[in-house]
Motif scaffolding. Structure first.
Motif, PDB file in Angstrom:
ATOM      1  N   ILE A   8      -4.676   0.609  -7.291  1.00  0.00           N
ATOM      2  CA  ILE A   8      -3.377   0.511  -7.811  1.00  0.00           C
ATOM      3  C   ILE A   8      -2.873   0.649  -9.156  1.00  0.00           C
ATOM      4  N   SER A  59      -7.001  -5.382  -2.067  1.00  0.00           N
ATOM      5  CA  SER A  59      -7.562  -5.599  -0.743  1.00  0.00           C
ATOM      6  C   SER A  59      -6.692  -6.520   0.174  1.00  0.00           C
ATOM      7  N   PHE A 116       0.790  -1.229  -0.128  1.00  0.00           N
ATOM      8  CA  PHE A 116       0.140  -0.007   0.117  1.00  0.00           C
ATOM      9  C   PHE A 116       0.958   1.347  -0.130  1.00  0.00           C
ATOM     10  N   THR A 117       2.023   1.354   0.772  1.00  0.00           N
ATOM     11  CA  THR A 117       2.769   2.429   0.869  1.00  0.00           C
ATOM     12  C   THR A 117       3.881   2.520   0.035  1.00  0.00           C
ATOM     13  N   GLU A 176      -7.309  -3.321   4.675  1.00  0.00           N
ATOM     14  CA  GLU A 176      -7.256  -2.115   3.700  1.00  0.00           C
ATOM     15  C   GLU A 176      -7.479  -2.284   2.185  1.00  0.00           C
ATOM     16  N   GLU A 177      -7.628  -1.202   1.526  1.00  0.00           N
ATOM     17  CA  GLU A 177      -8.192  -1.122   0.224  1.00  0.00           C
ATOM     18  C   GLU A 177      -7.527   0.084  -0.531  1.00  0.00           C
ATOM     19  N   GLN A 178      -7.039  -0.116  -1.772  1.00  0.00           N
ATOM     20  CA  GLN A 178      -6.503   0.911  -2.593  1.00  0.00           C
ATOM     21  C   GLN A 178      -6.387   0.466  -3.874  1.00  0.00           C
TER      22      GLN A 178
END
Length: 171
Positions: free
Chosen positions: A152, A144, A68-69, A148-150
């Motif tokens: 990409i 996911s 995620f980061t 957390e979800e993002q």
């Protein structure tokens, strides 16, 4: 109160008990696989194993990137110990709209709506915003893991619609 009455209980809610992670022996982990380091879901980019020393265990040195980061994390663990591996899911959604607060309105292939994912920061988010403002049909990939979800990545939809083909016999 009888024994039967004493054991009859009503539960308001029950869950399947699905875990966010599962254990895997460190020696079974592979490059491009996933692992949890310092409580974060990561993709393994490099790993090396040292030989057994005077203390008995071979050590595995893991280098991984937070999914995620994008931060680089490292860990060293005995090869016989278990490490947590996160369940990682990738889903593709059609972008319907972007709200004023930055949340995307997304739709799955079966028509289910999803509106709890923000437009990501950086180049990906800017590209999604620009393509949406130009009225393009966009498919957004959401990853996911561990609650957390993002978003990409995104790609432009081809706009192809496939209609079912009906075969008529006897005509």
């Amino acid at each position: 109160m009888s024994d039967d009455e004493q054991h009859n209980q009503t539960f308001e809610q029950a869950s399947a008990g699905a875990s966010l992670t599962f254990p895997m022996q460190c020696s079974a982990l592979r490059k491009n696989g996933h692992v949890v380091i310092k409580g974060r879901p990561c993709k393994i980019v490099d790993m090396s194993t040292s030989k057994t020393g005077k203390h008995g265990h071979a050590k595995v040195h893991l280098v991984a990137i937070d999914i995620f980061t994008g931060k680089k994390l490292e860990d060293i663990s005995p090869s016989t110990h278990n490490m947590d591996v996160p369940h990682v899911r990738r889903n593709e959604y059609q972008l319907i709209d972007i709200e004023g607060d930055g949340f995307m309105n997304l739709m799955t292939a079966d028509g289910t709506l999803k509106s709890d994912v923000k437009v990501p920061e950086g180049d990906i988010g800017k590209a999604i915003q620009e393509d949406h403002e130009q009225g393009k049909e966009i498919l957004v990939t959401i990853v996911s893991s561990m609650g957390e979800e993002q978003a990409i990545q995104h790609k432009l939809s081809e706009g192809l619609y496939i209609f079912p083909l009906f075969l008529f016999s006897g005509l």
